[in-house]
Design an enzyme around this catalytic site. Structure first.
Site, PDB file in Angstrom:
ATOM      1  N   ASP A  25       0.881  -1.167   0.000  1.00 46.89           N
ATOM      2  CA  ASP A  25       0.000   0.000   0.000  1.00 46.89           C
ATOM      3  C   ASP A  25       0.919   1.217   0.000  1.00 46.89           C
ATOM      4  O   ASP A  25       1.519   1.556   1.017  1.00 46.89           O
ATOM      5  CB  ASP A  25      -0.894  -0.038   1.252  1.00 46.89           C
ATOM      6  N   LYS A  89       3.087  11.282  -3.391  1.00 50.10           N
ATOM      7  CA  LYS A  89       2.067  10.642  -4.231  1.00 50.10           C
ATOM      8  C   LYS A  89       1.229  11.668  -4.995  1.00 50.10           C
ATOM      9  O   LYS A  89       0.746  11.396  -6.092  1.00 50.10           O
ATOM     10  CB  LYS A  89       1.165   9.792  -3.323  1.00 50.10           C
ATOM     11  N   GLU A 185      -7.074   0.578  -4.581  1.00 51.38           N
ATOM     12  CA  GLU A 185      -7.073   0.453  -3.118  1.00 51.38           C
ATOM     13  C   GLU A 185      -8.390  -0.109  -2.559  1.00 51.38           C
ATOM     14  O   GLU A 185      -8.365  -1.045  -1.748  1.00 51.38           O
ATOM     15  CB  GLU A 185      -6.736   1.810  -2.482  1.00 51.38           C
TER      16      GLU A 185
HETATM   17 MG    MG Z   1      -4.554   4.796   2.119  1.00 53.31          MG
END
Ligand code: MG
Ligand code: ADP
Length: 624
Positions: A25, A89, A185
């Site tokens: 992740d 990100k 996700e």
């Molecule tokens: Mg997250």
């Protein structure tokens, strides 16, 4: 000494050969790595037992420890903000033009394709910075698993576009990771829950992280996951709750002109207090401001809930939108999964519970659930598959994909929220007689006009044999692979000429841009429809003007009387004139219809003449 085991040649993954694979992740705030061991997915801690790795990279002046990642880097964030990169990100796959450069402490460079950050170690691309985080997780995994990794599954937000996904893959490659696939996700979270429970039904995944909010609606049937809809807010997360508390503190201690150091102190106290209030009813915030004043404040959970009520409410709008997109009422959802550290806040849980009318699922740690699901997927893709794991994963594309057609219109080929991987084809034809090339323009967006959508790629299909307008058959195929990357092919079916392109746009769409494009399309559906009808009327009219002009030039004098010729030509001029001066759909349609009926007799005579011409050279047996 133990006996060495020997596998049969060509036999993959014998039971004793567990292939090491991880799920990662790669978060905006925190990153994690997980793996499946003895059928159970678990997060791998670092050598001090910490499971979360802050997504922070620092380029230091110390040549011994030139790059630090995670907690050590985070500790220097205040003293060395320019060389300590947080939330990288947000820069992935983005150009400088996509970003608000004033909102970051970094010095951003306008490098081609993607922005880069100017650090003391030189210009660093977001891909390189992310690679440092991934490299750290990779070595953590290899140290704890005791071997080289076969592959990894890396998660990305469902809203990531092609450029952002490509950038994530590049970062993994740079970190020496073999990417088995990218996984959305929310889908990873669903895998973590869905497999545990073997359930079926419709699930909502509510993910409130450090700086982003995502909501996804998934359907799970007989072991098949399908994403029905996604929505979110790219500028809403735990950080906003920190700001809310910090702002309250500033008021309480009457700090008129906070220095940057004050702001950082207030934010860090606020974050600690916020996290504490998830488990205690009241907490203290104490410190000293830069003007030398000591302060000590008490904040109750109740007061915090009141001051942050609007933030919680802001998450509910995208939730309703996603439900609408999926064609569902909140009550029809069979389960709600909470993801992201910020869903620990009791007021968030309460709001979600109230909207859906049911208790959200919290059996798995909301920080870890995405990595756990990614690890399950990685385990299967690496070949450690058991019959029970035999499921297929479907995902969804967030914006429609289409092609430019005549008149600047967009023909949608893959509608938004289609499940991926997917392939769709549509036939097009040529506009002009003898047209031998066709420009293929690939677009992404919900609006009807090219100018309102985002251009992804252009390429030409050449070598189409000359034919009359409308005779060529050009089949355009759109294909989105399991990672959400698009490739487009075009083929003229009568001759077999082909052209093909992989769509890797040089930079990405901002999440807000995607959200804006969606909002735009909803608000403007009516005006878009009107614009589309006008464009279509204009295209039809232009086609008729061109065709009639060409026919008059070719056969007009031979087949028409002088008066007939002039009358028809007059109609052509009128329609051409109207096209220049009017934007009224009705008027253009009427004039087109008038020219159409005025030219019918001429067209019939041309057809007869054509048949006579064709027959004059033919031999009898061919006619039989
Ligand atoms: Mg997250
Ligand atoms: P991301 O997906 O953006 O990397 P995470 O899911 O790791 O983010 O969430 C980070 C956010 O969760 C931070 O804003 C952090 O303060 C918040 N958070 C973590 N633990 C708690 C808690 N116990 N209570 C409230 N917020 C928390």
């Amino acid at each position: 000494m133990a006996l060495l085991q020997i596998a049969e040649p060509g036999q993959a993954a014998a039971p004793h050969q567990h292939r090491l694979a991880v799920g990662i992740d790669l978060g905006t705030t925190n990153s994690l790595v997980a793996t499946v061991a003895s059928g159970i997915s678990r997060v791998l801690p670092d050598d001090q037992g910490r499971r979360l790795l802050p997504s922070v990279v620092r380029y230091s002046e110390d040549p011994e420890q030139a790059i630090s990642v995670g907690h050590t880097a985070q500790a220097e964030q205040v003293s060395d903000p320019r060389n300590t990169i947080v939330s990288v990100k947000r820069f992935m796959g983005r150009s400088l033009a996509d970003l608000d450069a004033t909102a970051t402490p970094y010095s951003l460079l306008d490098t081609p394709g993607m922005v880069s950050l100017d650090t003391r170690a030189g210009a660093k691309s977001p891909v390189e910075v992310s690679a440092e985080i991934l490299r750290e997780l990779r070595s953590r995994a290899e140290a704890s698993l005791g071997g080289d990794l076969v592959g990894s599954v890396i998660t990305v937000p469902a809203y990531f576009d092609d450029a952002q996904r490509q950038a994530t893959k590049d970062a993994a490659r740079l970190a020496g990771l073999n990417v088995l696939r990218l996984l959305n996700e929310p889908t990873a979270a669903a895998i973590a829950y869905g497999l545990d429970k073997g359930s079926s039904g419709t699930f909502a995944i509510y993910d409130l992280g450090g700086g982003t909010f995502d909501i996804s609606i998934l359907r799970l049937t007989q072991g098949v996951f399908e994403v029905k809809a996604t929505a979110g807010d790219a500028a809403l997360g735990g950080d906003d709750f920190d700001h809310c508390i910090a702002e309250w503190m500033r008021g309480q201690i009457a700090l008129e002109n906070p220095t940057p150091a004050d702001t950082r102190l207030l934010l860090s106290l606020a974050r600690t207090a916020k996290e504490a209030l998830s488990s205690v009813a009241s907490t203290e915030l104490a410190g000293r401001s830069s003007d030398g004043r000591e302060f000590r404040l008490t904040l109750s959970r109740e007061a915090f809930e009141v001051m942050s009520a609007d933030l919680v409410k802001r998450t509910l709008r995208p939730v309703r939108k996603a439900l609408r997109d999926a064609g569902l009422e909140a009550e029809e959802v069979d389960g709600v999964v909470l993801v992201g550290g910020s869903t620990r806040m009791p007021q968030v849980r309460a709001a979600v519970r109230e909207l859906f009318g049911r208790e959200p699922l919290t059996d798995l740690d909301p920080d870890e659930v995405v990595a756990l699901g990614a690890a399950l997927q990685a385990n299967i893709l690496a070949g450690n598959r058991s019959a029970a794991d035999d499921w297929l994963l479907l995902d969804v594309c967030p914006l429609s994909l289409g092609l430019e057609t005549m008149g600047g219109l967009v023909e949608k080929i893959i509608p938004r929220n289609s499940t991926i991987p997917t392939a769709r084809a549509q036939e097009f034809t040529t506009f002009k007689d003898g047209q031998t090339a066709m420009a293929i323009h690939v677009l992404q967006g919900e609006r009807e006009l090219v100018s309102d959508c985002r251009s992804l790629a252009r390429f030409d299909l050449r070598g189409i044999p000359p034919m009359v307008a409308g005779a060529a058959r050009i089949r355009v195929t759109f294909q989105i692979d399991a990672d959400g990357l698009l490739s487009v092919g075009a083929c003229e079916t009568t001759s077999g000429v082909e052209a093909h392109i992989e769509v890797k746009p040089a930079y990405g769409l901002r999440d807000e841009q995607i959200a804006d494009m969606l909002l735009d399309a909803y608000g403007k559906a009516d005006s878009d429809m009107a614009a589309r009808m006008l464009r279509e009327a204009q295209v039809d009219a232009r086609r008729l003007v061109d065709a009639t002009t060409a026919a008059l030039a070719e056969d007009g004098h031979a087949l028409l009387s002088r008066d007939e010729y002039q009358a028809l030509q007059q109609r052509v001029y009128e329609l051409a004139e109207l096209l220049q001066t009017s934007a009224e759909t009705r008027a253009i349609k009427d004039a087109t219809a008038a020219l159409n009926s005025a030219s019918t007799a001429f067209a019939e005579r041309r057809m007869d003449a054509g048949i006579r011409r064709a027959l004059s050279g033919a031999r009898l047996e061919e006619l039989a």
